[in-house]
Design a protein around this motif. Structure first.
Motif, short mmCIF file in Angstrom:
data_model
loop_
_atom_site.label_atom_id
_atom_site.label_comp_id
_atom_site.label_asym_id
_atom_site.label_seq_id
_atom_site.Cartn_x
_atom_site.Cartn_y
_atom_site.Cartn_z
N SER A 79 13.28 -25.37 -54.92
CA SER A 79 14.16 -25.28 -56.08
C SER A 79 13.33 -24.86 -57.29
CB SER A 79 14.84 -26.62 -56.35
OG SER A 79 15.71 -26.51 -57.48
N CYS A 80 13.97 -24.07 -58.17
CA CYS A 80 13.25 -23.52 -59.33
C CYS A 80 14.22 -23.32 -60.48
CB CYS A 80 12.61 -22.18 -58.94
SG CYS A 80 11.67 -21.39 -60.27
N PRO A 81 13.79 -23.52 -61.74
CA PRO A 81 14.65 -23.19 -62.87
C PRO A 81 15.09 -21.73 -62.84
CG PRO A 81 12.75 -24.45 -63.60
CD PRO A 81 12.50 -24.10 -62.16
N VAL A 82 16.31 -21.49 -63.26
CA VAL A 82 16.93 -20.18 -63.09
C VAL A 82 16.11 -19.06 -63.74
CG1 VAL A 82 19.01 -18.81 -63.51
CG2 VAL A 82 19.22 -21.25 -62.97
N GLN A 83 15.81 -19.21 -65.02
CA GLN A 83 15.16 -18.13 -65.73
C GLN A 83 13.72 -17.92 -65.27
OE1 GLN A 83 16.64 -15.97 -67.65
NE2 GLN A 83 14.75 -14.81 -67.93
N PHE A 84 13.02 -18.99 -64.95
CA PHE A 84 11.64 -18.85 -64.46
C PHE A 84 11.63 -18.11 -63.13
CE2 PHE A 84 7.68 -20.25 -62.46
CZ PHE A 84 6.78 -19.97 -63.47
N ALA A 85 12.64 -18.36 -62.31
CA ALA A 85 12.73 -17.65 -61.04
C ALA A 85 12.88 -16.15 -61.27
CB ALA A 85 13.90 -18.18 -60.22
N HIS A 86 13.74 -15.77 -62.23
CA HIS A 86 13.97 -14.35 -62.49
C HIS A 86 12.75 -13.68 -63.15
CE1 HIS A 86 18.13 -13.99 -61.25
NE2 HIS A 86 18.41 -15.13 -61.86
N SER A 87 12.10 -14.41 -64.04
CA SER A 87 11.01 -13.79 -64.80
C SER A 87 9.66 -13.83 -64.09
CB SER A 87 10.87 -14.48 -66.17
OG SER A 87 10.54 -15.85 -66.01
N HIS A 88 9.44 -14.84 -63.23
CA HIS A 88 8.12 -15.01 -62.63
C HIS A 88 8.12 -15.17 -61.11
CE1 HIS A 88 7.21 -15.88 -66.85
NE2 HIS A 88 5.93 -15.75 -66.56
N LEU A 89 9.12 -15.86 -60.57
CA LEU A 89 9.03 -16.27 -59.18
C LEU A 89 9.42 -15.17 -58.19
CD1 LEU A 89 8.30 -18.77 -57.47
CD2 LEU A 89 10.73 -19.34 -57.43
N GLN A 90 10.39 -14.33 -58.57
CA GLN A 90 10.94 -13.36 -57.60
C GLN A 90 9.86 -12.48 -56.97
OE1 GLN A 90 11.39 -9.76 -58.01
NE2 GLN A 90 12.03 -9.78 -55.86
N PRO A 91 8.97 -11.86 -57.73
CA PRO A 91 7.96 -11.02 -57.07
C PRO A 91 6.99 -11.81 -56.19
CG PRO A 91 7.53 -11.20 -59.43
CD PRO A 91 8.87 -11.78 -59.20
N ILE A 92 6.74 -13.08 -56.56
CA ILE A 92 5.86 -13.92 -55.75
C ILE A 92 6.51 -14.23 -54.41
CG2 ILE A 92 4.70 -16.16 -55.61
CD1 ILE A 92 4.44 -16.08 -58.65
N ILE A 93 7.81 -14.57 -54.46
CA ILE A 93 8.54 -14.85 -53.22
C ILE A 93 8.57 -13.61 -52.33
CG2 ILE A 93 10.85 -15.28 -52.30
CD1 ILE A 93 11.29 -17.25 -54.54
N SER A 94 8.80 -12.47 -52.92
CA SER A 94 8.86 -11.24 -52.14
C SER A 94 7.55 -10.98 -51.42
CB SER A 94 9.20 -10.06 -53.07
OG SER A 94 9.32 -8.87 -52.34
N GLU A 95 6.44 -11.17 -52.13
CA GLU A 95 5.14 -10.96 -51.50
C GLU A 95 4.86 -12.03 -50.45
OE1 GLU A 95 0.38 -10.71 -52.68
OE2 GLU A 95 1.92 -10.28 -54.20
N TYR A 96 5.26 -13.26 -50.73
CA TYR A 96 5.03 -14.36 -49.79
C TYR A 96 5.75 -14.11 -48.46
CZ TYR A 96 5.02 -19.03 -47.75
OH TYR A 96 4.88 -20.10 -46.89
N LEU A 97 7.02 -13.72 -48.54
CA LEU A 97 7.79 -13.46 -47.32
C LEU A 97 7.26 -12.25 -46.55
CD1 LEU A 97 11.41 -14.18 -48.62
CD2 LEU A 97 9.98 -15.64 -47.17
N SER A 98 6.72 -11.28 -47.26
CA SER A 98 6.12 -10.14 -46.58
C SER A 98 4.82 -10.54 -45.88
CB SER A 98 5.83 -9.01 -47.58
OG SER A 98 7.02 -8.53 -48.15
N ARG A 99 4.08 -11.42 -46.50
CA ARG A 99 2.80 -11.87 -45.92
C ARG A 99 3.02 -12.81 -44.74
NH1 ARG A 99 -1.75 -14.35 -49.85
NH2 ARG A 99 -1.31 -12.34 -50.88
N TYR A 100 4.08 -13.63 -44.82
CA TYR A 100 4.34 -14.63 -43.78
C TYR A 100 5.76 -14.42 -43.22
CZ TYR A 100 0.34 -16.76 -46.11
OH TYR A 100 -0.89 -16.98 -46.68
N PRO A 101 5.92 -13.48 -42.34
CA PRO A 101 7.27 -13.12 -41.86
C PRO A 101 7.93 -14.20 -41.01
CG PRO A 101 5.56 -11.95 -40.63
CD PRO A 101 4.88 -12.61 -41.77
#
Length: 298
Positions: A100-122
């Motif tokens: 779980s993550c605050p809405v705006q922090f997810a949009h401003s900071h978390l989204q690219p990290i999640i994208s890279e994480y899922l690509s690294r760990y399929p």
């Protein structure tokens, strides 16, 4: 001579205590209730003491049982830690990660990290909740919760700081045109303030004077709200003054759509924490996600 039966019954005994009864322990361990009962009887017979007081509805530890339970619980934790030290080096992150993550922090900071994480760990799948609401990390079954706050609650959870954001006191030109320029934080006591209700004391705002000393301003809460984007919108519409971290408002300030007050009186930094139930026995999926958060956000 080594006692080959030294550890027999210990796991069953600890599970009975933790589960609150024979039936619950039997269900958890995949055995019958009679098997669990026999294992406890054999353990007590071997030790020569009664560990549990039993009634038709409840169980309770005897004084000897309390001492034995604390030692047995530590033995199991140590054995699990030792096993993890061996096995987790060869285990790649996998399974469902619930975050779980605050809405705006997810949009401003978390989204690219999640994208890279899922690509690294399929082999990891994601259950992502975007919410500013304070959640029960354990009760709601989260592996990890990201929380932005200047007033972190004390708890038994592990709280690891992953990011720091500047806190802004913001207002719109529309509000200033109607209510006048605000020169000092203490003047907020007679202004309409929009407060973030997830904080313990949402209408107590702290600032630092020119000598670096902290002072508190008790502000009137014209609006209480538990979601940062709504606070920001209420400020932009001219309803009052609010305090929000930089990842909510920095772009609006740069565009001139919001005005930052009190540059000479800085407010407390808003820290962002990764919160999770335990440092021990951390699964590879959680450990690798925390490591990536720290790597990218720092």
């Amino acid at each position: 001579m080594a006692n080959n039966k030294l550890f027999e019954g210990i796991v069953v005994f600890v599970n009975v205590v933790n589960s609150g009864g024979f039936s619950a322990a039997a269900e958890k361990l995949g055995h019958s209730t009679s098997f669990i009962s026999k294992e406890i009887n054999k353990l007590e017979s071997r030790l020569g003491v009664r560990l549990l007081n039993r009634t038709t509805r409840t169980i309770g530890l005897t004084p000897e049982g309390e001492s034995y339970y604390s030692q047995c619980q530590q033995l199991i934790e140590d054995a699990t830690t030792a096993t993890n030290l061996i096995t987790q080096h060869d285990v790649s992150p996998k399974g469902r990660l619930k975050v779980s993550c605050p809405v705006q922090f997810a949009h401003s900071h978390l989204q690219p990290i999640i994208s890279e994480y899922l690509s690294r760990y399929p082999n990891v799948s994601l259950d992502l909740n975007l919410s500013d609401r304070h959640l029960d990390v354990v009760g709601d079954g989260y592996d990890l919760v990201i929380r932005a706050t200047a007033q972190l609650d004390e708890s038994s959870l592990i709280c690891r700081k992953i990011y720091s954001a500047k806190g802004y006191t913001i207002v719109s030109q529309r509000y200033l045109d109607k209510h006048g320029i605000i020169y000092h934080p203490r003047e907020l006591a007679r202004h309409n303030c929009i407060c973030y209700s997830n904080l313990k004391m949402p209408n107590r705002w702290d600032y630092q004077d020119k000598d670096g000393k902290t002072f508190i301003v008790d502000v009137p809460d014209k609006i209480l709200c538990n979601e940062g984007r709504m606070l920001r919108k209420m400020v932009m519409d001219g309803h009052g003054v609010a305090r929000l971290p930089s990842f909510y408002v920095e772009e609006d300030i740069q565009k001139g759509e919001l005005i930052a007050l009190f540059d000479e009186f800085p407010s407390t930094t808003i820290d962002v924490f990764a919160i999770y139930p335990s440092r021990q026995h951390l699964s590879p999926k959680v450990r690798s996600f925390i490591d990536m958060l720290i790597e990218k956000l720092n």
